[in-house]
Design a protein around this motif. Sequence first.
Motif, PDB file in Angstrom:
ATOM      1  N   THR A  94       0.812  -1.224   0.000  1.00 57.26           N
ATOM      2  CA  THR A  94       0.000   0.000   0.000  1.00 57.26           C
ATOM      3  C   THR A  94       0.846   1.275   0.000  1.00 57.26           C
ATOM      4  O   THR A  94       0.333   2.362  -0.267  1.00 57.26           O
ATOM      5  N   LEU A  95       2.131   1.162   0.338  1.00 54.03           N
ATOM      6  CA  LEU A  95       3.045   2.306   0.514  1.00 54.03           C
ATOM      7  C   LEU A  95       2.651   3.200   1.693  1.00 54.03           C
ATOM      8  O   LEU A  95       3.181   4.303   1.850  1.00 54.03           O
ATOM      9  N   ASN A  96       1.714   2.742   2.495  1.00 53.18           N
ATOM     10  CA  ASN A  96       1.392   3.462   3.728  1.00 53.18           C
ATOM     11  C   ASN A  96       2.423   3.115   4.796  1.00 53.18           C
ATOM     12  O   ASN A  96       2.728   1.945   5.004  1.00 53.18           O
ATOM     13  N   GLY A  97       2.916   4.150   5.451  1.00 54.37           N
ATOM     14  CA  GLY A  97       3.982   3.889   6.408  1.00 54.37           C
ATOM     15  C   GLY A  97       3.910   4.764   7.633  1.00 54.37           C
ATOM     16  O   GLY A  97       2.961   5.536   7.828  1.00 54.37           O
ATOM     17  N   PHE A  98       4.953   4.654   8.433  1.00 54.77           N
ATOM     18  CA  PHE A  98       5.052   5.439   9.660  1.00 54.77           C
ATOM     19  C   PHE A  98       6.485   5.912   9.785  1.00 54.77           C
ATOM     20  O   PHE A  98       7.425   5.122   9.718  1.00 54.77           O
ATOM     21  N   ARG A  99       6.655   7.228   9.906  1.00 55.08           N
ATOM     22  CA  ARG A  99       7.990   7.818  10.009  1.00 55.08           C
ATOM     23  C   ARG A  99       8.248   8.238  11.446  1.00 55.08           C
ATOM     24  O   ARG A  99       7.365   8.789  12.101  1.00 55.08           O
ATOM     25  N   ILE A 135      19.449   7.584  27.498  1.00 54.19           N
ATOM     26  CA  ILE A 135      18.695   7.265  26.274  1.00 54.19           C
ATOM     27  C   ILE A 135      17.554   6.295  26.591  1.00 54.19           C
ATOM     28  O   ILE A 135      16.402   6.504  26.190  1.00 54.19           O
ATOM     29  N   LEU A 136      17.873   5.251  27.338  1.00 47.45           N
ATOM     30  CA  LEU A 136      16.847   4.256  27.682  1.00 47.45           C
ATOM     31  C   LEU A 136      15.771   4.885  28.562  1.00 47.45           C
ATOM     32  O   LEU A 136      14.588   4.540  28.457  1.00 47.45           O
ATOM     33  N   SER A 137      16.192   5.805  29.414  1.00 48.24           N
ATOM     34  CA  SER A 137      15.233   6.442  30.297  1.00 48.24           C
ATOM     35  C   SER A 137      14.320   7.412  29.522  1.00 48.24           C
ATOM     36  O   SER A 137      13.120   7.511  29.783  1.00 48.24           O
ATOM     37  N   ALA A 138      14.864   8.127  28.528  1.00 46.82           N
ATOM     38  CA  ALA A 138      14.047   9.024  27.696  1.00 46.82           C
ATOM     39  C   ALA A 138      13.082   8.223  26.818  1.00 46.82           C
ATOM     40  O   ALA A 138      11.908   8.558  26.682  1.00 46.82           O
ATOM     41  N   GLY A 139      13.586   7.160  26.226  1.00 44.68           N
ATOM     42  CA  GLY A 139      12.751   6.305  25.382  1.00 44.68           C
ATOM     43  C   GLY A 139      12.056   7.088  24.284  1.00 44.68           C
ATOM     44  O   GLY A 139      12.634   7.987  23.670  1.00 44.68           O
ATOM     45  N   ARG A 140      10.786   6.788  24.064  1.00 43.48           N
ATOM     46  CA  ARG A 140      10.050   7.425  22.967  1.00 43.48           C
ATOM     47  C   ARG A 140       9.730   8.887  23.225  1.00 43.48           C
ATOM     48  O   ARG A 140       9.282   9.578  22.300  1.00 43.48           O
ATOM     49  N   ASP A 141       9.941   9.361  24.461  1.00 44.08           N
ATOM     50  CA  ASP A 141       9.567  10.745  24.766  1.00 44.08           C
ATOM     51  C   ASP A 141      10.432  11.769  24.032  1.00 44.08           C
ATOM     52  O   ASP A 141      10.107  12.958  24.019  1.00 44.08           O
ATOM     53  N   MET A 142      11.541  11.337  23.433  1.00 43.69           N
ATOM     54  CA  MET A 142      12.363  12.281  22.660  1.00 43.69           C
ATOM     55  C   MET A 142      12.084  12.151  21.150  1.00 43.69           C
ATOM     56  O   MET A 142      12.716  12.816  20.338  1.00 43.69           O
ATOM     57  N   LEU A 143      11.142  11.294  20.812  1.00 47.89           N
ATOM     58  CA  LEU A 143      10.843  11.022  19.399  1.00 47.89           C
ATOM     59  C   LEU A 143       9.489  11.590  18.994  1.00 47.89           C
ATOM     60  O   LEU A 143       8.614  11.795  19.832  1.00 47.89           O
ATOM     61  N   SER A 144       9.327  11.818  17.687  1.00 53.25           N
ATOM     62  CA  SER A 144       7.997  12.048  17.132  1.00 53.25           C
ATOM     63  C   SER A 144       7.759  11.022  16.048  1.00 53.25           C
ATOM     64  O   SER A 144       8.718  10.475  15.471  1.00 53.25           O
ATOM     65  N   GLY A 145       6.500  10.773  15.766  1.00 52.32           N
ATOM     66  CA  GLY A 145       6.153   9.806  14.727  1.00 52.32           C
ATOM     67  C   GLY A 145       4.891  10.247  14.032  1.00 52.32           C
ATOM     68  O   GLY A 145       4.037  10.901  14.640  1.00 52.32           O
ATOM     69  N   LYS A 146       4.792   9.926  12.736  1.00 55.14           N
ATOM     70  CA  LYS A 146       3.629  10.359  11.973  1.00 55.14           C
ATOM     71  C   LYS A 146       3.392   9.387  10.815  1.00 55.14           C
ATOM     72  O   LYS A 146       4.354   8.867  10.235  1.00 55.14           O
ATOM     73  N   LYS A 147       2.131   9.225  10.470  1.00 51.93           N
ATOM     74  CA  LYS A 147       1.795   8.395   9.310  1.00 51.93           C
ATOM     75  C   LYS A 147       2.233   9.091   8.023  1.00 51.93           C
ATOM     76  O   LYS A 147       2.055  10.305   7.882  1.00 51.93           O
ATOM     77  N   VAL A 148       2.776   8.316   7.094  1.00 49.45           N
ATOM     78  CA  VAL A 148       3.188   8.882   5.799  1.00 49.45           C
ATOM     79  C   VAL A 148       2.736   7.973   4.663  1.00 49.45           C
ATOM     80  O   VAL A 148       2.389   6.805   4.884  1.00 49.45           O
TER      81      VAL A 148
END
Lengths: 195, 195
Positions: A94-99, A135-148
């Motif tokens: 489908t080429l639908n993804g997550f960045r 890094i392990l303590s921050a985890g996903r809180d330092m990341l952003s994610g979006k559908k693409v």
Amino acid sequence: MKDRKFFGNKSSDEIIKTIQEFHGWAAPGVIIGAIMVDYALENLPAEAEKDAIVETTHCLPDSIQLFTPCTFGNGWMKVADWDRFALTFYDKKTLNGFRVWLDPEKLKHFTVVNNWYMRLVPKKSIPLEVLNEAILSAGRDMLSGKKVTVTGLYGKKEKNNISICSGCGEPYSASTGALCQQCSGHGYFKYSSAE
Amino acid sequence: MKDRKFFGNKSSDEIIKTIQEFHGWAAPGVIIGAIMVDYALENLPAEAEKDAIVETTHCLPDSIQLFTPCTFGNGWMKVADWDRFALTFYDKKTLNGFRVWLDPEKLKHFTVVNNWYMRLVPKKSIPLEVLNEAILSAGRDMLSGKKVTVTGLYGKKEKNNISICSGCGEPYSASTGALCQQCSGHGYFKYSSAE
């Protein structure tokens, strides 16, 4: 976060051990990458066949290769040499993804990691264990994610037709002309005179 | 050849299992690559710290990543996208190395492998087991190797200075201008409107 499980059932200790064995050492960038891969995969259907695109040559490609079936050599991981700490997984059909990307605004809340990534202090002034723990303590809180939707860099890179170079006699991609890259003067080696 | 040991002590069955786990299947190209890596390493001092250069993006990079400490993400393996089935390992300090390539003249003596590599018959007409058996049986006899001095593609690829893109606010390599590649119109994705 220390007790968080990655990819369903792997501990952070297991993740670090796997990284050490393949990458040679517990590189902070590869650990951030593991958190990014885990985050991206969770946002795509488990049953979909997924390919990867990574936006830097540094560290991150190894996180993808270690924790998913996508490798450089099997062509399921493509690399864009953009020096951006970001990656996308997408459904091949489908080429639908997550960045997922390292988000500078969020990163500011994690001083140790921010100082390291933005080079605000000399690299050697931060002990590796302290940085990796942060890094392990921050985890996903330092990341952003979006559908693409993926619009480029997808699909199989076809092998070109093979010719024999009239200079060296070796097989090479016919599309680059009558001579291979090495014989055209764009090479990276010379044969030792002793042989 | 079936009983040959690779990298000192690994059986061909072990090699194939390792390839299947990482690459997804027992790809003939990755098996040839394992034989090539084994050959190159034997011709360099065991104690030297070695980097790799590979002349194709297909298959061969995975042989290097699986059987040596050199990976794409740690920068010890460089890839030249030349569609040549060849690789070089070299001593980081002296730049003296050993290059191995699939030699078309020698390959002619191994009909099954030659038919597959030179695409003289449809790929699907050769059962994978027959092809891989033929590859293991040919071994180094289809390869050539020579001492080289590396003159390019060596050394550490430095990270560029990191800027924040004025378009998307993400970190990227400052050297590519005021905007990142994606914001300059050279991207590979668009964000889904739903988000």
